[in-house]
Design a protein around this motif. Structure first.
Motif, short mmCIF file in Angstrom:
data_model
loop_
_atom_site.label_atom_id
_atom_site.label_comp_id
_atom_site.label_asym_id
_atom_site.label_seq_id
_atom_site.Cartn_x
_atom_site.Cartn_y
_atom_site.Cartn_z
N PHE A 191 -3.30 -19.33 2.22
CA PHE A 191 -2.13 -18.60 1.66
C PHE A 191 -1.70 -19.17 0.10
N GLU A 192 -2.73 -19.97 -0.18
CA GLU A 192 -2.53 -20.59 -1.61
C GLU A 192 -2.44 -19.51 -2.57
N GLY A 193 -1.33 -19.78 -3.36
CA GLY A 193 -1.12 -18.76 -4.40
C GLY A 193 -0.37 -17.37 -4.03
N LEU A 194 -0.07 -17.51 -2.71
CA LEU A 194 0.57 -15.98 -2.23
C LEU A 194 2.16 -16.30 -2.23
N VAL A 195 2.87 -15.43 -2.17
CA VAL A 195 4.17 -15.38 -2.16
C VAL A 195 4.68 -14.67 -0.76
N PHE A 242 9.31 -15.94 -8.50
CA PHE A 242 7.70 -16.51 -8.32
C PHE A 242 6.72 -15.35 -9.10
N GLY A 243 7.07 -14.40 -9.72
CA GLY A 243 6.20 -13.58 -10.19
C GLY A 243 5.45 -12.61 -9.44
N ARG A 244 5.66 -12.57 -8.26
CA ARG A 244 4.70 -11.68 -7.36
C ARG A 244 5.49 -11.62 -6.00
N LEU A 245 5.09 -10.79 -5.08
CA LEU A 245 5.10 -10.73 -3.88
C LEU A 245 4.10 -10.09 -2.94
N ASP A 246 3.67 -10.94 -2.18
CA ASP A 246 2.29 -10.47 -1.17
C ASP A 246 2.67 -10.24 0.14
N VAL A 247 3.60 -10.96 0.83
CA VAL A 247 3.75 -10.72 2.16
C VAL A 247 5.05 -10.89 2.60
N LEU A 248 5.28 -9.81 3.44
CA LEU A 248 6.87 -9.57 3.71
C LEU A 248 7.02 -9.78 5.19
N ASN A 285 0.39 -4.44 -5.62
CA ASN A 285 -0.30 -5.16 -6.75
C ASN A 285 -0.94 -6.25 -6.03
N SER A 286 -0.80 -6.48 -4.86
CA SER A 286 -1.23 -7.78 -4.27
C SER A 286 -2.59 -7.47 -3.76
N PRO A 287 -3.39 -8.68 -4.03
CA PRO A 287 -4.86 -8.40 -3.15
C PRO A 287 -4.88 -8.73 -1.81
N SER A 339 -7.18 -12.34 8.39
CA SER A 339 -6.94 -11.24 9.07
C SER A 339 -7.09 -9.88 8.65
N ALA A 340 -7.87 -9.65 7.52
CA ALA A 340 -7.92 -8.49 6.61
C ALA A 340 -8.37 -7.41 7.26
#
Length: 251
Positions: free
Chosen positions: A4-8, A69-75, A119-121, A225-226
């Motif tokens: 999760f490095e770099g992910l919010v 944090f500038g982003r959001l990747d997971v809720l 916007n998240s990869p 787990s993509a």
């Protein structure tokens, strides 16, 4: 491990129980964690006040997370409330209140988060569902109905957001040893007997732990787990699928 490095990651109901366990494990795996809770004070993570039954509070909290944090990747949609009794036990207002928190609350969070997740990869949503969604538990009509809706909502969202590359899954815990369950037990006529009955109801013979549920949430949220979407992952000691002949005796 630091996948999760770099992910919010935003976790609702993250100040205690399953939510706190998930937030802790996500941080251990490298995530920047935002806890959204009615009482975020005292959390070791970035805390944001959020009543999931208020669209304004939800949008303000998500905006604050992204600003921080500038982003959001997971809720992680984990906030929820309980209800007891058969179909006659709760009035209309209580039915509306529980659905407003347990179902529409998840909708509000997803709605506010979607523009950022797109916007998240490595976008993912994990909803906390329940064994109550697919097993007929006694005296849980309202709660079960709300969690059944969460299961269906998860599948519908997973389909809708395939083009956005946003994975949507849910975890279905059995009865977990959390502060919320502890309060239910304290209110019982015989808490020790009630705890023993709840433990025996699960084929493995014990309550699920918050850490075990957190591990499942983190698995579903992980970029590793993509290819997992539209999945309901049971963490229930075998309660849903297993039918042992009698009590299981552990060596």
């Amino acid at each position: 491990m630091s996948e999760f490095e770099g992910l919010v990651v935003a976790v609702t109901g993250g100040a205690s129980g399953i939510g706190l366990a998930a937030a802790t494990l996500l941080a251990d795996r490298g995530a920047q964690v935002a806890v959204l809770d009615l009482k975020p004070d005292g959390t070791p993570f970035a805390g944001f006040r959020c009543d999931v039954s208020s669209d304004d509070e939800v949008r303000s909290a998500i905006d604050a997370v992204v600003e921080r944090f500038g982003r959001l990747d997971v809720l992680v949609n984990n906030a929820g409330i309980g209800a007891q009794g058969d179909v006659t036990a709760n009035d209309d207002d209580e039915w509306h209140r529980v659905f407003d928190v347990n179902v529409v609350g998840m909708v509000r969070l997803a709605r506010a988060a979607l523009p950022h997740l797109k916007n998240s990869p490595s976008a993912a949503i994990v909803n906390t569902c329940s064994i109550a969604a697919w097993a007929g538990l006694p005296s849980r009509a309202l709660y079960s109905a709300s969690k059944g809706a969460v299961l269906s909502l998860t599948l519908a969202m997973a389909t809708d957001h395939l083009p956005d590359r946003i994975r949507v899954n849910c975890v279905c815990p059995g009865t977990a040893d959390t502060p919320w369950v502890g309060r239910l037990l304290d209110a019982a006529d015989d808490p020790a007997a009630e705890r023993a009955a709840l433990a025996a109801r699960q084929p493995m013979g014990r309550l699920v732990t918050a850490d075990e549920v957190a591990n499942a949430i983190v698995y579903l949220a992980s970029p590793l787990s993509a290819s997992t979407t539209g999945t309901a992952l049971a963490v229930d000691g075998g309660m849903y699928g297993l039918r042992p002949r009698g009590p299981v005796h552990h060596d």
